[in-house]
Write an enzyme that holds these catalytic residues in place. Structure first.
Site, short mmCIF file in Angstrom:
data_model
loop_
_atom_site.label_atom_id
_atom_site.label_comp_id
_atom_site.label_asym_id
_atom_site.label_seq_id
_atom_site.Cartn_x
_atom_site.Cartn_y
_atom_site.Cartn_z
N HIS A 1 4.58 2.35 -8.06
CA HIS A 1 3.48 1.20 -8.03
C HIS A 1 2.54 1.06 -9.06
CE1 HIS A 1 4.26 1.68 -3.39
NE2 HIS A 1 4.43 0.51 -3.53
N GLN B 1 8.37 -9.15 7.76
CA GLN B 1 9.53 -8.65 7.31
C GLN B 1 9.99 -7.28 7.83
OE1 GLN B 1 7.14 -7.81 3.39
NE2 GLN B 1 8.65 -6.01 3.08
N SER C 1 7.71 4.62 -0.93
CA SER C 1 6.54 4.92 0.45
C SER C 1 7.11 5.53 1.40
CB SER C 1 5.77 3.82 0.73
OG SER C 1 5.36 3.02 -0.22
N LYS D 1 13.49 -1.31 -7.78
CA LYS D 1 13.87 -0.72 -6.70
C LYS D 1 14.62 -1.39 -5.59
CE LYS D 1 12.25 1.73 -3.36
NZ LYS D 1 12.76 1.69 -2.37
N GLY E 1 0.73 -1.05 0.03
CA GLY E 1 -0.03 -0.09 0.04
C GLY E 1 0.80 1.35 0.08
N ALA E 2 0.19 2.25 0.59
CA ALA E 2 0.80 3.81 0.39
C ALA E 2 1.40 3.95 -1.02
CB ALA E 2 2.01 3.94 1.24
N LEU E 3 0.57 3.75 -1.79
CA LEU E 3 0.96 3.63 -3.44
C LEU E 3 0.95 4.76 -4.11
CD1 LEU E 3 -2.11 1.12 -4.75
CD2 LEU E 3 0.37 0.46 -3.73
N HIS E 4 2.29 5.10 -4.75
CA HIS E 4 2.84 6.10 -5.50
C HIS E 4 3.04 5.71 -7.08
CE1 HIS E 4 6.49 3.87 -5.53
NE2 HIS E 4 6.69 3.90 -4.03
O1 PAF Z 1 8.18 -4.65 -1.93
C1 PAF Z 1 7.22 -4.57 -1.00
O2 PAF Z 1 6.35 -3.74 -1.07
C2 PAF Z 1 7.00 -5.85 -0.37
O3 PAF Z 1 8.34 -6.24 0.32
C3 PAF Z 1 6.33 -7.03 -0.94
C4 PAF Z 1 6.81 -7.50 -2.18
C5 PAF Z 1 4.83 -6.53 -1.21
C6 PAF Z 1 6.15 -8.08 0.26
O4 PAF Z 1 5.57 -7.80 1.41
#
Ligand code: PAF
Length: 289
Positions: A46, A70, A196, A159, A40-43
Site C-alpha cells: 500500500h 465485497q 493484508s 496484485k 486498511g491493514a496497510l503494508h
Molecule cells: O483492493 C482493495 O483493497 C479493495 O478491494 C478496494 C479497491 C479498496 C475496494 O474496497
C-alpha cells in the site's frame, strides 16, 4: 545537529461532506489529486501506492474502508485485520495529505438501493466464479469513492489484477474523469506477494506460500519459450496442489479483457492468474508472460 521536522498526521475525515470541504481548497488551486483506495491493514505494498501517488499528483487522499458489500457470507469480513493507529502512522511517514475513513452507514445509508453489476472482465470465470457478487461490491464502492473524491488519478495494486481491469472498465463505461493506474506488485524476498491476508498464515502455511510465485515465474518462462500453455498450466496446477493448496484456478488469459484464449486467436498479451487456498487463507497472485 538540527532535528528533522516531524511530519504531522494527515487530517482524517469521516463524511463525504467533510471530505468535499477539505478538497475544495486544493481544487480551487487546481492541485492534481490522487486517490489510493484501501481497506486498511496497510503494508509496504500500500505504501508503494502512496509513494507513486505522491510522484504523480500534488495531493494524495487515502481511503480506508473495509467494504462489507465485497465480502461473501462465508468470507472474512468480521475478522479482516483492522489496524487503524498503525495505518495512520504509516500514512504519516508516507506523506499522505488526507485520509477518508467513513463508517459503513456513510457509504451505505438506510435505503441505499443502487449496486453496480459489472460484466466484461468481472464475468470471466476467475475470482467472480469463486466470490459471487464480489466485483459488484468493489465496483459500487470504488464508483462512490471516485464520485466523492473526484480524483485526477487513482492507484491500485496489480496484485488484484482482475479488480484492476474491472475498475478501469467501470470508470470508462461511466465516463468518470479519472485515470486508473495499476502499480507493480510488492513481494517478500521469497516471492510471496504482500497482502493484508498474509497475517492469517501459520508458519507452515507461510513456508509453503512462495510456491505460487515460483509456479507463476516458471510457467511464464515456459509459455514465453513456446511451450503449449495448457500443458504448462497443468504442470503448475499439480505443483501448487502438491504443496498443500486447494486450487481455485490457474489460468492464462488475455491481459486486457481476461478472456479465455481461443485456438483461432492470434496470441494476445497474456497474464497468468492464480488463486488458491491454504488452510483458511485464500491467496491470489498474477504475472505477465
Ligand atoms: O483492493 C482493495 O483493497 C479493495 O478491494 C478496494 C479497491 C479498496 C475496494 O474496497
Amino acid at each position: 545537529m538540527a532535528k528533522a521536522a516531524r511530519k504531522s498526521r494527515p487530517r482524517v475525515v469521516k463524511t463525504v461532506k467533510a471530505l468535499r470541504e477539505a478538497l475544495a481548497d486544493w481544487r480551487k488551486k487546481k492541485a492534481p489529486i490522487a486517490l489510493v483506495p484501501t481497506m486498511g491493514a496497510l503494508h509496504s505494498g500500500h505504501i508503494s501506492l502512496v509513494a507513486l501517488a505522491k510522484k504523480s499528483a500534488k495531493k494524495v487522499v487515502v481511503s480506508i474502508f473495509v467494504n462489507p458489500t465485497q465480502f461473501g457470507p462465508n468470507e472474512d469480513f468480521s475478522r479482516y485485520p483492522r489496524t487503524i493507529e498503525a495505518d495512520l502512522d504509516k500514512l504519516t511517514a508516507a506523506g499522505a495529505d488526507l485520509v477518508f475513513m467513513p463508517d459503513p452507514k456513510e457509504i451505505y445509508p438506510d435505503g441505499f438501493s443502487t449496486m453496480l453489476k459489472p460484466t466484461g472482465p468481472a464475468a470471466v470465470g476467475l475470482d467472480d466464479k469463486f466470490r459471487p457478487g464480489h466485483f459488484d461490491g468493489v465496483a459500487t464502492v470504488v464508483a462512490k469513492l471516485f464520485t466523492s473524491v473526484m480524483p485526477d488519478i487513482a492507484i491500485f495494486g496489480n496484485k488484484d489484477y482482475q479488480q484492476l481491469q474491472v475498475i478501469k472498465t467501470m470508470a470508462r463505461d461511466l465516463h468518470l474523469p479519472v485515470k486508473v493506474i495499476g502499480a507493480p506488485i510488492v513481494r517478500e524476498k521469497d516471492g510471496l506477494a504482500l497482502s493484508s491476508r498474509n497475517v492469517y498464515l501459520s508458519p507452515s502455511e507461510r513456508a509453503a506460500a512462495p510456491v505460487l510465485h515460483q509456479v507463476l515465474k516458471a510457467s511464464a518462462k515456459a509459455i514465453a519459450a513456446g511451450e503449449d500453455p495448457e500443458t504448462v498450466l497443468n504442470r503448475g496446477r499439480a505443483k501448487v496442489v502438491s504443496a498443500g493448496f486447494k486450487l481455485d484456478y490457474f489460468e492464462a488469459r488475455d491481459a486486457g479483457t481476461l478472456a479465455k484464449l481461443t485456438p483461432q486467436q492470434a496470441r494476445p498479451k497474456l497474464r497468468l492468474l492464480i488463486a488458491a487456498k491454504i488452510g483458511k487463507t485464500r491467496l491470489i497472485d498474477n504475472l505477465a508472460v
